[in-house]
Design a protein around this motif. Structure first.
Motif, PDB file in Angstrom:
ATOM      1  N   ALA A  78       0.836  -1.208   0.000  1.00  0.00           N
ATOM      2  CA  ALA A  78       0.000   0.000   0.000  1.00  0.00           C
ATOM      3  C   ALA A  78       0.872   1.259   0.000  1.00  0.00           C
ATOM      4  O   ALA A  78       0.587   2.223  -0.720  1.00  0.00           O
ATOM      5  CB  ALA A  78      -0.931  -0.010   1.202  1.00  0.00           C
ATOM      6  N   SER A  79       1.939   1.247   0.776  1.00  0.00           N
ATOM      7  CA  SER A  79       2.814   2.418   0.830  1.00  0.00           C
ATOM      8  C   SER A  79       3.560   2.602  -0.493  1.00  0.00           C
ATOM      9  O   SER A  79       3.806   3.732  -0.915  1.00  0.00           O
ATOM     10  CB  SER A  79       3.793   2.322   1.999  1.00  0.00           C
ATOM     11  N   SER A  80       3.906   1.516  -1.153  1.00  0.00           N
ATOM     12  CA  SER A  80       4.590   1.602  -2.443  1.00  0.00           C
ATOM     13  C   SER A  80       3.706   2.285  -3.488  1.00  0.00           C
ATOM     14  O   SER A  80       4.168   3.148  -4.241  1.00  0.00           O
ATOM     15  CB  SER A  80       4.990   0.202  -2.918  1.00  0.00           C
ATOM     16  N   GLU A  81       2.435   1.904  -3.523  1.00  0.00           N
ATOM     17  CA  GLU A  81       1.493   2.524  -4.462  1.00  0.00           C
ATOM     18  C   GLU A  81       1.321   4.011  -4.154  1.00  0.00           C
ATOM     19  O   GLU A  81       1.312   4.849  -5.054  1.00  0.00           O
ATOM     20  CB  GLU A  81       0.147   1.815  -4.397  1.00  0.00           C
ATOM     21  N   ALA A  82       1.180   4.340  -2.879  1.00  0.00           N
ATOM     22  CA  ALA A  82       1.004   5.742  -2.486  1.00  0.00           C
ATOM     23  C   ALA A  82       2.252   6.556  -2.802  1.00  0.00           C
ATOM     24  O   ALA A  82       2.156   7.697  -3.263  1.00  0.00           O
ATOM     25  CB  ALA A  82       0.668   5.825  -1.000  1.00  0.00           C
TER      26      ALA A  82
ATOM     27  N   HIS B 160       8.892   8.630   4.814  1.00  0.00           N
ATOM     28  CA  HIS B 160       8.112   7.776   5.703  1.00  0.00           C
ATOM     29  C   HIS B 160       6.644   7.931   5.378  1.00  0.00           C
ATOM     30  O   HIS B 160       6.162   9.056   5.208  1.00  0.00           O
ATOM     31  CB  HIS B 160       8.327   8.175   7.168  1.00  0.00           C
ATOM     32  N   LEU B 161       5.930   6.807   5.302  1.00  0.00           N
ATOM     33  CA  LEU B 161       4.496   6.837   5.062  1.00  0.00           C
ATOM     34  C   LEU B 161       3.793   6.026   6.137  1.00  0.00           C
ATOM     35  O   LEU B 161       4.212   4.905   6.433  1.00  0.00           O
ATOM     36  CB  LEU B 161       4.147   6.223   3.702  1.00  0.00           C
ATOM     37  N   PRO B 162       2.714   6.549   6.694  1.00  0.00           N
ATOM     38  CA  PRO B 162       1.912   5.755   7.615  1.00  0.00           C
ATOM     39  C   PRO B 162       0.903   4.917   6.819  1.00  0.00           C
ATOM     40  O   PRO B 162       0.399   5.359   5.783  1.00  0.00           O
ATOM     41  CB  PRO B 162       1.185   6.812   8.454  1.00  0.00           C
TER      42      PRO B 162
ATOM     43  N   VAL C 210      -3.287   4.373   3.118  1.00  0.00           N
ATOM     44  CA  VAL C 210      -2.370   5.461   3.449  1.00  0.00           C
ATOM     45  C   VAL C 210      -3.261   6.684   3.602  1.00  0.00           C
ATOM     46  O   VAL C 210      -4.056   6.987   2.713  1.00  0.00           O
ATOM     47  CB  VAL C 210      -1.327   5.679   2.335  1.00  0.00           C
ATOM     48  N   PRO C 211      -3.185   7.374   4.741  1.00  0.00           N
ATOM     49  CA  PRO C 211      -4.083   8.513   4.947  1.00  0.00           C
ATOM     50  C   PRO C 211      -3.803   9.660   3.989  1.00  0.00           C
ATOM     51  O   PRO C 211      -2.736   9.721   3.381  1.00  0.00           O
ATOM     52  CB  PRO C 211      -3.817   8.918   6.395  1.00  0.00           C
ATOM     53  N   PRO C 212      -4.767  10.571   3.861  1.00  0.00           N
ATOM     54  CA  PRO C 212      -4.545  11.736   3.008  1.00  0.00           C
ATOM     55  C   PRO C 212      -3.331  12.539   3.476  1.00  0.00           C
ATOM     56  O   PRO C 212      -2.973  12.497   4.649  1.00  0.00           O
ATOM     57  CB  PRO C 212      -5.826  12.568   3.183  1.00  0.00           C
ATOM     58  N   TYR C 213      -2.743  13.253   2.555  1.00  0.00           N
ATOM     59  CA  TYR C 213      -1.575  14.054   2.895  1.00  0.00           C
ATOM     60  C   TYR C 213      -1.665  15.408   2.225  1.00  0.00           C
ATOM     61  O   TYR C 213      -2.392  15.590   1.247  1.00  0.00           O
ATOM     62  CB  TYR C 213      -0.277  13.345   2.499  1.00  0.00           C
ATOM     63  N   GLN C 214      -0.925  16.354   2.768  1.00  0.00           N
ATOM     64  CA  GLN C 214      -0.779  17.677   2.182  1.00  0.00           C
ATOM     65  C   GLN C 214       0.673  17.830   1.772  1.00  0.00           C
ATOM     66  O   GLN C 214       1.565  17.250   2.401  1.00  0.00           O
ATOM     67  CB  GLN C 214      -1.127  18.760   3.193  1.00  0.00           C
ATOM     68  N   VAL C 215       0.897  18.613   0.730  1.00  0.00           N
ATOM     69  CA  VAL C 215       2.249  18.860   0.241  1.00  0.00           C
ATOM     70  C   VAL C 215       2.577  20.341   0.446  1.00  0.00           C
ATOM     71  O   VAL C 215       1.782  21.205   0.090  1.00  0.00           O
ATOM     72  CB  VAL C 215       2.373  18.504  -1.257  1.00  0.00           C
ATOM     73  N   PHE C 216       3.741  20.593   1.022  1.00  0.00           N
ATOM     74  CA  PHE C 216       4.207  21.956   1.261  1.00  0.00           C
ATOM     75  C   PHE C 216       5.553  22.143   0.579  1.00  0.00           C
ATOM     76  O   PHE C 216       6.432  21.280   0.702  1.00  0.00           O
ATOM     77  CB  PHE C 216       4.377  22.226   2.762  1.00  0.00           C
ATOM     78  N   ASP C 217       5.712  23.260  -0.129  1.00  0.00           N
ATOM     79  CA  ASP C 217       7.028  23.608  -0.663  1.00  0.00           C
ATOM     80  C   ASP C 217       7.951  23.900   0.506  1.00  0.00           C
ATOM     81  O   ASP C 217       7.508  24.339   1.571  1.00  0.00           O
ATOM     82  CB  ASP C 217       6.944  24.854  -1.554  1.00  0.00           C
ATOM     83  N   PHE C 218       9.227  23.671   0.309  1.00  0.00           N
ATOM     84  CA  PHE C 218      10.194  23.869   1.387  1.00  0.00           C
ATOM     85  C   PHE C 218      10.090  25.280   1.982  1.00  0.00           C
ATOM     86  O   PHE C 218      10.141  25.445   3.196  1.00  0.00           O
ATOM     87  CB  PHE C 218      11.617  23.606   0.881  1.00  0.00           C
ATOM     88  N   GLU C 219       9.906  26.273   1.125  1.00  0.00           N
ATOM     89  CA  GLU C 219       9.824  27.654   1.601  1.00  0.00           C
ATOM     90  C   GLU C 219       8.614  27.872   2.508  1.00  0.00           C
ATOM     91  O   GLU C 219       8.614  28.754   3.353  1.00  0.00           O
ATOM     92  CB  GLU C 219       9.760  28.637   0.419  1.00  0.00           C
ATOM     93  N   ASN C 220       7.566  27.091   2.321  1.00  0.00           N
ATOM     94  CA  ASN C 220       6.322  27.242   3.083  1.00  0.00           C
ATOM     95  C   ASN C 220       6.137  26.142   4.121  1.00  0.00           C
ATOM     96  O   ASN C 220       5.036  25.949   4.628  1.00  0.00           O
ATOM     97  CB  ASN C 220       5.118  27.240   2.132  1.00  0.00           C
ATOM     98  N   ARG C 221       7.183  25.435   4.461  1.00  0.00           N
ATOM     99  CA  ARG C 221       7.064  24.271   5.331  1.00  0.00           C
ATOM    100  C   ARG C 221       6.524  24.591   6.724  1.00  0.00           C
ATOM    101  O   ARG C 221       5.902  23.752   7.358  1.00  0.00           O
ATOM    102  CB  ARG C 221       8.405  23.551   5.442  1.00  0.00           C
TER     103      ARG C 221
END
Length: 127
Positions: free
Chosen positions: A46-50, A101-103, A110-121
């Motif tokens: 599951a983590s591989s697919e995500a 790392h993925l939960p 795999v739960p939903p996730y948000q993506v942040f640019d490094f500048e906006n971390r």
């Protein structure tokens, strides 16, 4: 609510948040059961697919599996798998790499996730 953070090199930050609304409490791992309801290999798959979905827009060499740990966290003691992958840049020269790392919850998701640019971390920790 459990919150986990994982960096992709110094470019992106992935934030995973999950709780009962995402199924973190089902299925429960009964105290008398010797094995969790989800096999480790299913969590790794599951983590591989995500991971492939997460990195589809970013250049990288083929990720390699690193570790799968069963963890218990949260105020209610929810169990989940913490799966780690090593990701190298596309040139794959053995140099700089990133560990992502993925939960994976015991329901196999795999739960939903948000993506942040490094500048906006720092926004990732604001809520």
């Amino acid at each position: 609510m459990i919150k986990l953070y994982s960096y992709y090199f110094e470019t992106l930050l992935f934030k995973f948040s999950f709780g009962p609304e995402q199924g973190a409490d089902t299925p429960a791992w009964a105290e008398e059961a010797p094995f969790p309801p989800l096999a480790p290999r299913a969590a790794i798959a599951a983590s591989s697919e995500a991971l492939a979905e997460m990195l589809a827009d970013y250049p990288c060499a083929e990720p390699s599996f690193d570790a799968c740990a069963l963890k218990r966290s949260g105020p209610n003691g929810w169990w989940y798998y913490h799966v780690s992958w090593m990701v190298w840049p596309p040139e794959c020269d053995g140099g700089d790499r990133s560990e992502i790392h993925l939960p994976v919850m015991l329901n196999g998701q795999v739960p939903p996730y948000q993506v942040f640019d490094f500048e906006n971390r720092f926004e990732a920790w604001s809520d």
